[in-house]
Write a protein that holds these residues in place. Structure first.
Motif, PDB file in Angstrom:
ATOM      1  N   PRO A 123      11.420 -37.665 -12.453  1.00  0.00           N
ATOM      2  CA  PRO A 123      12.547 -38.276 -11.657  1.00  0.00           C
ATOM      3  C   PRO A 123      13.940 -37.984 -12.382  1.00  0.00           C
ATOM      4  O   PRO A 123      14.901 -37.611 -11.748  1.00  0.00           O
ATOM      5  CB  PRO A 123      12.385 -39.963 -11.522  1.00  0.00           C
ATOM      6  CG  PRO A 123      10.899 -39.998 -11.640  1.00  0.00           C
ATOM      7  CD  PRO A 123      10.402 -38.833 -12.598  1.00  0.00           C
ATOM      8  N   GLU A 124      14.078 -38.061 -13.771  1.00  0.00           N
ATOM      9  CA  GLU A 124      15.377 -38.066 -14.558  1.00  0.00           C
ATOM     10  C   GLU A 124      15.616 -36.427 -14.047  1.00  0.00           C
ATOM     11  O   GLU A 124      16.955 -36.037 -14.028  1.00  0.00           O
ATOM     12  CB  GLU A 124      14.983 -38.209 -15.950  1.00  0.00           C
ATOM     13  CG  GLU A 124      16.515 -37.854 -16.591  1.00  0.00           C
ATOM     14  CD  GLU A 124      16.454 -38.211 -18.075  1.00  0.00           C
ATOM     15  OE1 GLU A 124      17.420 -38.550 -18.635  1.00  0.00           O
ATOM     16  OE2 GLU A 124      15.225 -38.425 -18.700  1.00  0.00           O
ATOM     17  N   PRO A 128       0.597 -27.277  -4.866  1.00  0.00           N
ATOM     18  CA  PRO A 128      -0.564 -27.672  -3.840  1.00  0.00           C
ATOM     19  C   PRO A 128      -0.264 -28.964  -3.100  1.00  0.00           C
ATOM     20  O   PRO A 128      -1.181 -29.561  -2.580  1.00  0.00           O
ATOM     21  CB  PRO A 128      -1.676 -28.061  -4.944  1.00  0.00           C
ATOM     22  CG  PRO A 128      -0.789 -28.467  -6.187  1.00  0.00           C
ATOM     23  CD  PRO A 128       0.325 -27.863  -6.088  1.00  0.00           C
ATOM     24  N   SER A 129       1.177 -29.393  -2.793  1.00  0.00           N
ATOM     25  CA  SER A 129       1.500 -30.369  -2.040  1.00  0.00           C
ATOM     26  C   SER A 129       1.581 -29.977  -0.426  1.00  0.00           C
ATOM     27  O   SER A 129       2.459 -29.371   0.140  1.00  0.00           O
ATOM     28  CB  SER A 129       2.763 -30.751  -2.397  1.00  0.00           C
ATOM     29  OG  SER A 129       3.232 -31.925  -1.433  1.00  0.00           O
ATOM     30  N   PHE A 156       5.296 -37.812  -8.166  1.00  0.00           N
ATOM     31  CA  PHE A 156       4.910 -38.231  -9.472  1.00  0.00           C
ATOM     32  C   PHE A 156       3.891 -39.168  -9.458  1.00  0.00           C
ATOM     33  O   PHE A 156       4.147 -39.967 -10.227  1.00  0.00           O
ATOM     34  CB  PHE A 156       6.453 -38.515 -10.294  1.00  0.00           C
ATOM     35  CG  PHE A 156       6.506 -38.324 -11.660  1.00  0.00           C
ATOM     36  CD1 PHE A 156       6.506 -37.114 -12.396  1.00  0.00           C
ATOM     37  CD2 PHE A 156       6.590 -39.594 -12.408  1.00  0.00           C
ATOM     38  CE1 PHE A 156       6.618 -37.115 -13.573  1.00  0.00           C
ATOM     39  CE2 PHE A 156       6.666 -39.708 -13.955  1.00  0.00           C
ATOM     40  CZ  PHE A 156       6.542 -38.255 -14.316  1.00  0.00           C
ATOM     41  N   GLU A 157       2.898 -38.915  -8.647  1.00  0.00           N
ATOM     42  CA  GLU A 157       2.044 -39.893  -8.668  1.00  0.00           C
ATOM     43  C   GLU A 157       0.787 -39.524  -9.420  1.00  0.00           C
ATOM     44  O   GLU A 157       0.738 -38.159 -10.063  1.00  0.00           O
ATOM     45  CB  GLU A 157       1.404 -40.086  -7.245  1.00  0.00           C
ATOM     46  CG  GLU A 157       2.304 -40.358  -6.360  1.00  0.00           C
ATOM     47  CD  GLU A 157       3.078 -39.113  -5.571  1.00  0.00           C
ATOM     48  OE1 GLU A 157       2.939 -38.206  -5.960  1.00  0.00           O
ATOM     49  OE2 GLU A 157       3.328 -39.541  -4.313  1.00  0.00           O
ATOM     50  N   MET A 158      -0.189 -40.246  -9.526  1.00  0.00           N
ATOM     51  CA  MET A 158      -1.357 -40.354 -10.610  1.00  0.00           C
ATOM     52  C   MET A 158      -2.198 -38.996 -10.365  1.00  0.00           C
ATOM     53  O   MET A 158      -2.428 -38.204 -11.256  1.00  0.00           O
ATOM     54  CB  MET A 158      -2.190 -41.449 -10.690  1.00  0.00           C
ATOM     55  CG  MET A 158      -3.352 -41.268 -11.548  1.00  0.00           C
ATOM     56  SD  MET A 158      -4.419 -42.906 -11.955  1.00  0.00           S
ATOM     57  CE  MET A 158      -4.698 -43.201 -10.327  1.00  0.00           C
ATOM     58  N   ASP A 159      -2.318 -38.607  -9.204  1.00  0.00           N
ATOM     59  CA  ASP A 159      -3.403 -37.736  -8.632  1.00  0.00           C
ATOM     60  C   ASP A 159      -2.723 -36.339  -9.127  1.00  0.00           C
ATOM     61  O   ASP A 159      -3.428 -35.472  -9.716  1.00  0.00           O
ATOM     62  CB  ASP A 159      -3.694 -37.782  -7.163  1.00  0.00           C
ATOM     63  CG  ASP A 159      -2.529 -37.769  -6.402  1.00  0.00           C
ATOM     64  OD1 ASP A 159      -1.619 -38.101  -6.912  1.00  0.00           O
ATOM     65  OD2 ASP A 159      -2.809 -37.084  -5.213  1.00  0.00           O
ATOM     66  N   LEU A 218       4.611 -44.257  -8.019  1.00  0.00           N
ATOM     67  CA  LEU A 218       5.008 -43.479  -9.183  1.00  0.00           C
ATOM     68  C   LEU A 218       4.117 -43.871 -10.345  1.00  0.00           C
ATOM     69  O   LEU A 218       4.305 -45.126 -10.757  1.00  0.00           O
ATOM     70  CB  LEU A 218       6.297 -43.549  -9.210  1.00  0.00           C
ATOM     71  CG  LEU A 218       7.435 -42.950  -8.265  1.00  0.00           C
ATOM     72  CD1 LEU A 218       9.093 -42.800  -8.500  1.00  0.00           C
ATOM     73  CD2 LEU A 218       6.858 -41.736  -7.889  1.00  0.00           C
ATOM     74  N   PHE A 219       3.744 -42.893 -10.988  1.00  0.00           N
ATOM     75  CA  PHE A 219       2.801 -43.086 -12.185  1.00  0.00           C
ATOM     76  C   PHE A 219       3.980 -43.516 -13.346  1.00  0.00           C
ATOM     77  O   PHE A 219       4.982 -42.856 -13.586  1.00  0.00           O
ATOM     78  CB  PHE A 219       2.104 -42.197 -12.436  1.00  0.00           C
ATOM     79  CG  PHE A 219       0.972 -42.450 -13.627  1.00  0.00           C
ATOM     80  CD1 PHE A 219      -0.019 -43.340 -13.324  1.00  0.00           C
ATOM     81  CD2 PHE A 219       1.031 -42.020 -15.108  1.00  0.00           C
ATOM     82  CE1 PHE A 219      -1.049 -43.646 -14.484  1.00  0.00           C
ATOM     83  CE2 PHE A 219       0.153 -42.445 -15.984  1.00  0.00           C
ATOM     84  CZ  PHE A 219      -0.761 -43.156 -15.748  1.00  0.00           C
ATOM     85  N   GLY A 220       3.668 -44.611 -14.127  1.00  0.00           N
ATOM     86  CA  GLY A 220       4.778 -45.096 -15.139  1.00  0.00           C
ATOM     87  C   GLY A 220       5.906 -45.852 -14.822  1.00  0.00           C
ATOM     88  O   GLY A 220       6.375 -46.472 -15.720  1.00  0.00           O
ATOM     89  N   GLY A 221       5.909 -46.111 -13.456  1.00  0.00           N
ATOM     90  CA  GLY A 221       6.999 -47.016 -12.951  1.00  0.00           C
ATOM     91  C   GLY A 221       8.211 -46.998 -13.075  1.00  0.00           C
ATOM     92  O   GLY A 221       8.642 -46.019 -13.427  1.00  0.00           O
ATOM     93  N   GLU A 222       8.740 -48.036 -13.246  1.00  0.00           N
ATOM     94  CA  GLU A 222      10.399 -48.071 -13.492  1.00  0.00           C
ATOM     95  C   GLU A 222      10.871 -47.273 -14.812  1.00  0.00           C
ATOM     96  O   GLU A 222      12.139 -46.940 -14.691  1.00  0.00           O
ATOM     97  CB  GLU A 222      10.808 -49.689 -13.548  1.00  0.00           C
ATOM     98  CG  GLU A 222      12.357 -49.743 -13.464  1.00  0.00           C
ATOM     99  CD  GLU A 222      12.994 -49.183 -12.226  1.00  0.00           C
ATOM    100  OE1 GLU A 222      14.091 -48.962 -12.319  1.00  0.00           O
ATOM    101  OE2 GLU A 222      12.388 -49.139 -11.447  1.00  0.00           O
TER     102      GLU A 222
END
Length: 438
Positions: free
Chosen positions: A235-236, A319-320, A185-188, A260-264
């Motif tokens: 994540p949810e 694509p991971s 769940f990262e920016m890229d 993680l993009f968007g954080g907590e």
């Protein structure tokens, strides 16, 4: 049954530059060994790109056990640390490798014609970039098995990385079984997938800018992408899947993830469902990991912990390279349990839940998940990668219909040693180590 040993004389030297992240580079190393074998070339230790992804200059020798790599592959290819100088008539001449950009997914014929011709002409070639530059699907079981020997036997991380990883696994196991999750769940990845609408305007602006700078222009509509399972699970959503599968809040989870993009804001619902969360920094806050948590060493430790975990769950295995390589590695080492969410089948269930239709939600999720593969053997169907599923090529059979599928004899090492000695009585092991010392 297995490939013959490499000949004493080679056609030249092969250099490659492996670009991308750790696991994209890992696949490229496997392809480099196979390319060297196909061309009967001497492989120079692959170069790991320090700039395009990790900004980490550890290099091959800083991440992998070089001696083990050479020793494991001594029956397959000759390997040196660098191209040696040529000494002739009292003069020393350096060999300059001729640079070529290989086509993506190049067939074997390209290596036997274009690449080999250049190698014979210049004595050495330099293939760059070298990510996805050799076709995955090859109709030669022994070539595919060579890839597996590289990936699952020869590529071993350096002792200090293995020790760090084992220490983390031991600490996690001291409190029982644990699950590892690759939370993508990262920016890229979000920018690549084009999944912007769940973010606030400022975050969307960042994602759109990143996509414009790094990916080809393409019209992407969030609702359409999500409906066909093209968006990474939040994540949810990951937590809700696990809860539907009857994992409770005592489950210990190791998270392998970047920033993680968007954080907590996005992690809080997941943490509420599953509070026993760890990552490599929380389990082992050593100085080495703290300094390299997002670099090659941190990624290598995450890889080993996920490989050894009781259950592994990738949340976005499209694509991971990290997830795909781990799925293949866990399959190879005894069909270890994996949970692979079917995002396309789950999408309408999550969309309905967001619209207030919560009745039967968990049962619907369970029905989808019970149809997925949990790490057992299964036929590889495109677009599944060979590195995700090397069945059946890399699995021998006790009672095969074809002799090529038969398991090797118990004395296979002795047979290979005798072949090697008959080719080069001076011992290949000595020659490769000498190459490293030059």
């Amino acid at each position: 049954m297995f490939l013959s040993s490499p000949t004493k004389e080679t056609n030249g030297y092969l250099r490659v530059r492996c670009n991308g992240g750790l696991n994209q580079q890992r696949s490229a190393i496997c392809n480099a060994v196979l390319a060297a074998r196909i061309m009967n070339a001497t492989l120079v230790l692959p170069e790991l790109d320090a700039n395009s992804f990790w900004h980490d200059d550890s290099g091959f020798q800083g991440i992998y056990d070089v001696e083990h790599f050479i020793e494991t592959l001594k029956y397959d290819v000759k390997i040196v640390g660098k191209i040696p100088d040529v000494h002739k008539n009292g003069k020393t001449k350096k060999i300059k490798a001729f640079q070529i950009r290989p086509p993506r997914d190049a067939p074997i014929d390209w290596y036997l014609t274009t690449a080999l011709k250049a190698m014979k002409e210049h004595s050495a070639i330099y293939l760059t970039p070298f990510s996805h530059r050799l076709a995955e699907e090859i109709d030669n079981a022994e070539y595919q098995r060579l890839r597996c020997r590289v990936n699952y036997h020869a590529l071993r991380f350096k002792p200090h990385i293995m020790k760090l990883s084992e220490s983390i696994v031991d600490k996690l196991r001291s409190q029982g079984h644990f699950m590892s999750i690759h939370l993508r769940f990262e920016m890229d990845m979000l920018a690549f997938a084009g999944c912007f609408d769940i973010f606030n305007p400022e975050e969307q602006k960042i994602l759109r800018k990143y996509r414009k700078e790094n990916f080809a222009e393409k019209r992407l509509i969030y609702n359409e992408r999500r409906a066909i399972g093209k968006c990474p699970l939040t994540p949810e959503e990951v937590g809700l899947i696990l809860r539907a599968m009857r994992f409770d809040n005592s489950t210990r989870i190791y998270l392998a993830a970047g920033e993680l993009f968007g954080g907590e804001r996005f992690m809080k619902p997941f943490r509420t469902l599953f509070p026993r969360l760890d990552n490599h920094s929380s389990v082992d806050p050593s100085e080495e990991l703290s300094a390299n948590s997002q670099g090659l060493i941190g990624s290598a430790v995450d890889y080993m912990v996920c490989l050894l975990s009781d259950i592994f769950m990738p949340t976005y295995d499209g694509p991971s390279n990290f997830a795909n390589n781990l799925l293949g590695h866990r399959l190879y080492y005894g069909f270890r349990t994996t949970i692979r969410p079917d995002r396309k089948a789950l999408a309408p269930i999550f969309i309905a839940r967001e619209k207030g239709k919560t009745a039967g939600f968990e049962e619907a999720v369970r029905r989808v998940m019970l149809k997925t593969n949990f790490g057992g053997p299964h036929k590889r169907v495109s677009p599944e990668s060979f590195y995700t599923n090397s069945w059946p090529e890399c699995f021998c059979q006790m009672n095969p219909k074809k002799s090529s599928d038969k398991c090797p004899p118990d004395n296979v090492v002795e047979i290979l040693e005798s072949r090697l000695e008959s080719v080069d009585p001076t011992s290949q092991t000595n020659s490769t180590v000498t190459g490293l010392e030059r």
